[in-house]
Design a protein around this motif. Structure first.
Motif, PDB file in Angstrom:
ATOM      1  N   GLY A 129       5.601 -28.929 -25.058  1.00  0.00           N
ATOM      2  CA  GLY A 129       5.121 -29.382 -23.745  1.00  0.00           C
ATOM      3  C   GLY A 129       5.373 -30.870 -23.572  1.00  0.00           C
ATOM      4  N   SER A 130       6.573 -31.318 -23.964  1.00  0.00           N
ATOM      5  CA  SER A 130       6.846 -32.765 -23.981  1.00  0.00           C
ATOM      6  C   SER A 130       6.934 -33.367 -22.576  1.00  0.00           C
ATOM      7  N   THR A 131       7.135 -32.526 -21.558  1.00  0.00           N
ATOM      8  CA  THR A 131       7.269 -33.057 -20.193  1.00  0.00           C
ATOM      9  C   THR A 131       5.930 -33.154 -19.464  1.00  0.00           C
ATOM     10  N   GLY A 132       4.871 -32.650 -20.074  1.00  0.00           N
ATOM     11  CA  GLY A 132       3.555 -32.678 -19.423  1.00  0.00           C
ATOM     12  C   GLY A 132       2.852 -34.006 -19.586  1.00  0.00           C
ATOM     13  N   SER A 133       1.629 -34.055 -19.093  1.00  0.00           N
ATOM     14  CA  SER A 133       0.885 -35.316 -19.123  1.00  0.00           C
ATOM     15  C   SER A 133       0.582 -35.752 -20.562  1.00  0.00           C
ATOM     16  N   ILE A 134       0.119 -34.827 -21.405  1.00  0.00           N
ATOM     17  CA  ILE A 134      -0.168 -35.174 -22.804  1.00  0.00           C
ATOM     18  C   ILE A 134       1.150 -35.407 -23.562  1.00  0.00           C
TER      19      ILE A 134
ATOM     20  N   ASN B 146       9.182 -26.392 -19.738  1.00  0.00           N
ATOM     21  CA  ASN B 146       9.294 -25.168 -18.947  1.00  0.00           C
ATOM     22  C   ASN B 146      10.287 -25.365 -17.811  1.00  0.00           C
ATOM     23  N   LYS B 147       9.953 -26.275 -16.874  1.00  0.00           N
ATOM     24  CA  LYS B 147      10.826 -26.440 -15.703  1.00  0.00           C
ATOM     25  C   LYS B 147      11.360 -27.852 -15.485  1.00  0.00           C
ATOM     26  N   ASN B 148      10.676 -28.831 -16.028  1.00  0.00           N
ATOM     27  CA  ASN B 148      11.030 -30.214 -15.706  1.00  0.00           C
ATOM     28  C   ASN B 148      12.235 -30.694 -16.531  1.00  0.00           C
TER      29      ASN B 148
ATOM     30  N   VAL C  69      13.506 -24.273 -23.821  1.00  0.00           N
ATOM     31  CA  VAL C  69      13.188 -24.320 -22.388  1.00  0.00           C
ATOM     32  C   VAL C  69      12.818 -22.899 -21.976  1.00  0.00           C
ATOM     33  N   THR C  70      11.567 -22.671 -21.632  1.00  0.00           N
ATOM     34  CA  THR C  70      11.098 -21.292 -21.435  1.00  0.00           C
ATOM     35  C   THR C  70      11.456 -20.699 -20.071  1.00  0.00           C
ATOM     36  N   ASP C  71      11.438 -21.500 -19.034  1.00  0.00           N
ATOM     37  CA  ASP C  71      11.789 -20.961 -17.714  1.00  0.00           C
ATOM     38  C   ASP C  71      13.282 -20.616 -17.707  1.00  0.00           C
TER      39      ASP C  71
ATOM     40  N   SER D 256       0.736 -29.823 -29.957  1.00  0.00           N
ATOM     41  CA  SER D 256       0.756 -28.613 -29.140  1.00  0.00           C
ATOM     42  C   SER D 256       0.121 -28.938 -27.786  1.00  0.00           C
ATOM     43  N   ALA D 257       0.961 -29.121 -26.768  1.00  0.00           N
ATOM     44  CA  ALA D 257       0.435 -29.556 -25.461  1.00  0.00           C
ATOM     45  C   ALA D 257       1.054 -28.786 -24.299  1.00  0.00           C
ATOM     46  N   ILE D 258       1.291 -27.493 -24.527  1.00  0.00           N
ATOM     47  CA  ILE D 258       1.696 -26.628 -23.402  1.00  0.00           C
ATOM     48  C   ILE D 258       0.395 -26.292 -22.674  1.00  0.00           C
ATOM     49  N   SER D 259       0.460 -26.113 -21.353  1.00  0.00           N
ATOM     50  CA  SER D 259      -0.771 -25.823 -20.621  1.00  0.00           C
ATOM     51  C   SER D 259      -1.008 -24.314 -20.536  1.00  0.00           C
TER      52      SER D 259
ATOM     53  N   ILE E 249      -3.728 -30.335 -31.631  1.00  0.00           N
ATOM     54  CA  ILE E 249      -3.736 -29.333 -30.551  1.00  0.00           C
ATOM     55  C   ILE E 249      -4.525 -29.843 -29.342  1.00  0.00           C
ATOM     56  N   ALA E 250      -3.812 -29.966 -28.208  1.00  0.00           N
ATOM     57  CA  ALA E 250      -4.473 -30.337 -26.954  1.00  0.00           C
ATOM     58  C   ALA E 250      -4.827 -29.085 -26.166  1.00  0.00           C
ATOM     59  N   ASN E 251      -3.989 -28.068 -26.273  1.00  0.00           N
ATOM     60  CA  ASN E 251      -4.126 -26.850 -25.468  1.00  0.00           C
ATOM     61  C   ASN E 251      -5.510 -26.204 -25.629  1.00  0.00           C
ATOM     62  N   LYS E 252      -6.330 -26.361 -24.597  1.00  0.00           N
ATOM     63  CA  LYS E 252      -7.722 -25.878 -24.651  1.00  0.00           C
ATOM     64  C   LYS E 252      -7.806 -24.376 -24.776  1.00  0.00           C
ATOM     65  N   GLU E 253      -6.959 -23.702 -23.990  1.00  0.00           N
ATOM     66  CA  GLU E 253      -7.023 -22.246 -23.945  1.00  0.00           C
ATOM     67  C   GLU E 253      -6.801 -21.661 -25.337  1.00  0.00           C
TER      68      GLU E 253
ATOM     69  N   VAL F 285      -7.243 -32.982 -29.923  1.00  0.00           N
ATOM     70  CA  VAL F 285      -6.711 -34.063 -29.083  1.00  0.00           C
ATOM     71  C   VAL F 285      -7.643 -34.400 -27.919  1.00  0.00           C
ATOM     72  N   ASP F 286      -8.278 -33.384 -27.372  1.00  0.00           N
ATOM     73  CA  ASP F 286      -9.206 -33.602 -26.265  1.00  0.00           C
ATOM     74  C   ASP F 286     -10.141 -34.765 -26.647  1.00  0.00           C
ATOM     75  N   SER F 287     -10.386 -35.688 -25.706  1.00  0.00           N
ATOM     76  CA  SER F 287     -11.036 -36.953 -26.090  1.00  0.00           C
ATOM     77  C   SER F 287     -12.411 -36.748 -26.753  1.00  0.00           C
TER      78      SER F 287
ATOM     79  N   LYS G 195      -5.248 -28.056 -11.928  1.00  0.00           N
ATOM     80  CA  LYS G 195      -6.155 -27.056 -12.509  1.00  0.00           C
ATOM     81  C   LYS G 195      -7.335 -27.732 -13.216  1.00  0.00           C
ATOM     82  N   ILE G 196      -7.023 -28.684 -14.079  1.00  0.00           N
ATOM     83  CA  ILE G 196      -8.077 -29.339 -14.866  1.00  0.00           C
ATOM     84  C   ILE G 196      -8.967 -30.211 -13.954  1.00  0.00           C
ATOM     85  N   SER G 197      -8.411 -30.720 -12.858  1.00  0.00           N
ATOM     86  CA  SER G 197      -9.226 -31.505 -11.924  1.00  0.00           C
ATOM     87  C   SER G 197     -10.282 -30.617 -11.253  1.00  0.00           C
TER      88      SER G 197
HETATM   89  P1  NDP Z   1       0.715 -30.458 -17.843  1.00  0.00           P
HETATM   90  O1  NDP Z   1       0.615 -29.409 -16.812  1.00  0.00           O
HETATM   91  O2  NDP Z   1       0.869 -31.864 -17.448  1.00  0.00           O
HETATM   92  O3  NDP Z   1       1.946 -30.109 -18.835  1.00  0.00           O
HETATM   93  C1  NDP Z   1       2.125 -28.847 -19.372  1.00  0.00           C
HETATM   94  C2  NDP Z   1       3.340 -28.788 -20.270  1.00  0.00           C
HETATM   95  O4  NDP Z   1       3.547 -27.436 -20.672  1.00  0.00           O
HETATM   96  C3  NDP Z   1       4.643 -29.210 -19.593  1.00  0.00           C
HETATM   97  O5  NDP Z   1       5.514 -29.721 -20.562  1.00  0.00           O
HETATM   98  C4  NDP Z   1       5.165 -27.886 -19.050  1.00  0.00           C
HETATM   99  O6  NDP Z   1       6.573 -27.873 -18.839  1.00  0.00           O
HETATM  100  C5  NDP Z   1       4.793 -26.953 -20.169  1.00  0.00           C
HETATM  101  N1  NDP Z   1       4.589 -25.567 -19.725  1.00  0.00           N
HETATM  102  C6  NDP Z   1       3.902 -25.138 -18.640  1.00  0.00           C
HETATM  103  N2  NDP Z   1       3.925 -23.786 -18.567  1.00  0.00           N
HETATM  104  C7  NDP Z   1       4.641 -23.366 -19.627  1.00  0.00           C
HETATM  105  C8  NDP Z   1       5.047 -22.080 -20.095  1.00  0.00           C
HETATM  106  N3  NDP Z   1       4.718 -20.963 -19.450  1.00  0.00           N
HETATM  107  N4  NDP Z   1       5.781 -22.022 -21.233  1.00  0.00           N
HETATM  108  C9  NDP Z   1       6.138 -23.149 -21.897  1.00  0.00           C
HETATM  109  N5  NDP Z   1       5.799 -24.379 -21.499  1.00  0.00           N
HETATM  110  C10 NDP Z   1       5.061 -24.486 -20.377  1.00  0.00           C
HETATM  111  O7  NDP Z   1      -0.554 -30.275 -18.782  1.00  0.00           O
HETATM  112  P2  NDP Z   1      -1.355 -31.395 -19.609  1.00  0.00           P
HETATM  113  O8  NDP Z   1      -0.407 -32.195 -20.428  1.00  0.00           O
HETATM  114  O9  NDP Z   1      -2.301 -32.088 -18.718  1.00  0.00           O
HETATM  115  O10 NDP Z   1      -2.249 -30.484 -20.578  1.00  0.00           O
HETATM  116  C11 NDP Z   1      -1.710 -29.752 -21.657  1.00  0.00           C
HETATM  117  C12 NDP Z   1      -2.874 -29.057 -22.370  1.00  0.00           C
HETATM  118  O11 NDP Z   1      -3.763 -30.053 -22.869  1.00  0.00           O
HETATM  119  C13 NDP Z   1      -3.712 -28.171 -21.434  1.00  0.00           C
HETATM  120  O12 NDP Z   1      -4.124 -27.026 -22.126  1.00  0.00           O
HETATM  121  C14 NDP Z   1      -4.922 -29.049 -21.089  1.00  0.00           C
HETATM  122  O13 NDP Z   1      -6.085 -28.304 -20.846  1.00  0.00           O
HETATM  123  C15 NDP Z   1      -5.071 -29.854 -22.379  1.00  0.00           C
HETATM  124  N6  NDP Z   1      -5.726 -31.156 -22.174  1.00  0.00           N
HETATM  125  C16 NDP Z   1      -5.234 -32.029 -21.250  1.00  0.00           C
HETATM  126  C17 NDP Z   1      -5.861 -33.243 -21.023  1.00  0.00           C
HETATM  127  C18 NDP Z   1      -5.330 -34.230 -20.031  1.00  0.00           C
HETATM  128  O14 NDP Z   1      -5.940 -35.275 -19.833  1.00  0.00           O
HETATM  129  N7  NDP Z   1      -4.205 -33.990 -19.383  1.00  0.00           N
HETATM  130  C19 NDP Z   1      -7.076 -33.616 -21.783  1.00  0.00           C
HETATM  131  C20 NDP Z   1      -7.440 -32.658 -22.770  1.00  0.00           C
HETATM  132  C21 NDP Z   1      -6.794 -31.466 -22.955  1.00  0.00           C
HETATM  133  P3  NDP Z   1       7.284 -28.415 -17.473  1.00  0.00           P
HETATM  134  O15 NDP Z   1       6.594 -29.682 -17.114  1.00  0.00           O
HETATM  135  O16 NDP Z   1       8.675 -28.645 -17.934  1.00  0.00           O
HETATM  136  O17 NDP Z   1       7.204 -27.370 -16.436  1.00  0.00           O
END
Ligand code: NDP
Ligand code: MG
Length: 384
Positions: free
Chosen positions: A8-13, A36-38, A56-58, A97-100, A120-124, A147-149, A205-207
């Motif tokens: 989940g390198s493209t996400g916020s975490i 996934n998509k970014n 890249v899953t998508d 581990s930071a996929i959402s 591991i950040a992924n709460k689920e 990872v969650d604060s 979602k988290i907001s």
């Molecule tokens: P984002 O939505 O910002 O990022 C999610 C990441 O996962 C992106 O890299 C995205 O790819 C990838 N992704 C999304 N769907 C899929 C899929 N189906 N298969 C594979 N990869 C996928 O999420 P956050 O970084 O905010 O959060 C990540 C996790 O950490 C969540 O579980 C969240 O609850 C938890 N968390 C987040 C906090 C925060 O402050 N943001 C704090 C504490 C916990 P792409 O962008 O390429 O589509």
């Protein structure tokens, strides 16, 4: 050089971690990035670190990126079945581990054996799949860091202490955008208002989960699982300044309070630079803030979802998957304008039909994924 990977390198975490590593690039080799998509952000990341393996899953994005990188010596995969090929049964140093969402569970389980440390950040994953995660951590002797604060703060404060010495743990919650809204106005809350978090910049979602307080309900479950505590040892405190993340009260009368600025960079940085002398520059400590640390108990009328905690089983069960999946679907319906903000709790309080899952321990990931689909379908039906 430390070998690392980011799921989940493209996400916020994921991006926050990437930026930290970028500033110290000579010390790290990135073995794998996943997205996934970014693809735009992923391409920049690949280029900077000369990354040789990506997932890249998508599907559409996968083909797109394959075309763009066709002349490069980069292994591009579409799913996590390729991990064995990538790591060749050797452990790397650190994986984030930071996929959402629940989609992050399988990759997390599959990758535990290939790393010495997994953050591991992924709460689920931590809520629904903890029993399976924990088994694999032990089996493959992998160290886990939350990872969650709040959970990172507890983990940090506990380092040299036994969990048996804990009398109580308090998790703090900012209270979200509706901390002071008149209760009579809750029925008219719109999407824009609910997305406007006063302290943290986060995804949609988290907001929403922060506005309902469901995020904190999930964090209590997360803390119960990770630290092997009973629910009566964990409480939520409203703390609008969001400076304190966790308070630990020990049996010997001492209290540890862990605080930091409202930036996820701080826990992320510390999971990466564990046991090193690396310094992180932060803003100077604001004494005014410290002089005004308000801590209050939770108003159940304002945040009725917190009542759901009273009905949860002490032992990790499949019911947590019911709660996560139902809430996920309800938040989606709210964000699509199909249900009201207050409907989220109303529907969550009607989950008795799933009570039998409170007695079933999750044994494998398929059970969790199947149940997730089933619950979502049931919940989605309410909007038609
Ligand atoms: P984002 O939505 O910002 O990022 C999610 C990441 O996962 C992106 O890299 C995205 O790819 C990838 N992704 C999304 N769907 C899929 C899929 N189906 N298969 C594979 N990869 C996928 O999420 P956050 O970084 O905010 O959060 C990540 C996790 O950490 C969540 O579980 C969240 O609850 C938890 N968390 C987040 C906090 C925060 O402050 N943001 C704090 C504490 C916990 P792409 O962008 O390429 O589509
Ligand atoms: Mg948190």
């Amino acid at each position: 050089m430390k070998k690392i990977a980011i799921l989940g390198s493209t996400g916020s975490i994921g991006s926050a971690l990437f930026d930290i590593v970028k500033k110290d690039s000579k010390k790290f080799k990135i073995e794998l990035l996943t997205a996934n998509k970014n693809y735009r952000k992923l391409l920049k990341q690949i280029k900077f670190f000369n990354v040789k393996n990506i997932i890249v899953t998508d599907l559409k994005t996968f083909y797109k990126i394959k075309t763009i990188l066709k002349d490069k010596d980069i292994n591009i995969y579409n799913d996590f079945n390729s991990l064995k090929k990538i790591f060749k049964n050797k452990k790397i140093d650190y994986i984030m581990s930071a996929i959402s969402g629940l989609d992050g569970l399988k990759p997390t389980l599959d990758i535990i054996k290939f790393t010495k440390i997994i953050a591991i950040a992924n709460k689920e994953a931590l809520i629904c799949g903890w029993t399976i995660i924990n088994k694999l951590l032990k089996k493959f002797k992998t160290q886990f860091i939350p990872v969650d604060s709040e959970h990172f703060s507890i983990w940090y404060a506990l380092k040299n202490d036994n969990i048996k010495n804990i009398e109580k743990i308090f998790l703090t919650a900012s209270g979200g955008p509706f901390l002071r809204l008149s209760l009579s106005k809750f029925k008219d809350i719109n999407i824009k208002q609910a997305l406007k978090h006063p302290k943290w910049k986060m995804g949609k979602k988290i907001s929403i989960d922060s506005a309902t307080m469901m995020n904190k309900v999930f964090e209590v479950i997360e803390a119960k699982n990770i630290f092997n505590l009973s629910y009566d040892k964990i409480s939520i405190l409203i703390h609008p300044e969001s400076y304190v993340h966790a308070i630990l009260k020990f049996n010997n009368g001492l209290i540890k309070i862990i605080g930091h600025e409202t930036s996820m960079k701080i826990p992320i940085f510390n999971t990466l630079y564990l046991n090193t002398q690396k310094t992180l520059k932060t803003n100077t400590l604001d004494i005014n803030k410290l002089n005004n640390l308000n801590l209050n108990s939770v108003e159940y009328n304002r945040y009725p979802v917190v009542k759901l905690l009273h009905n949860l089983p002490e032992v990790c069960s499949l019911y947590e998957t019911v709660l996560v999946s139902a809430n996920d679907e309800l938040v989606r319906l709210f964000l699509e304008g199909k249900i009201k903000f207050t409907d989220i709790f109303t529907q969550l309080s009607k989950l008795n039909i799933f009570n039998k899952y409170k007695k079933i321990k999750p044994k494998n990931i398929n059970e969790i994924i199947k149940l997730n689909k089933y619950v979502r379908l049931k919940i989605a039906a309410i909007s038609v």
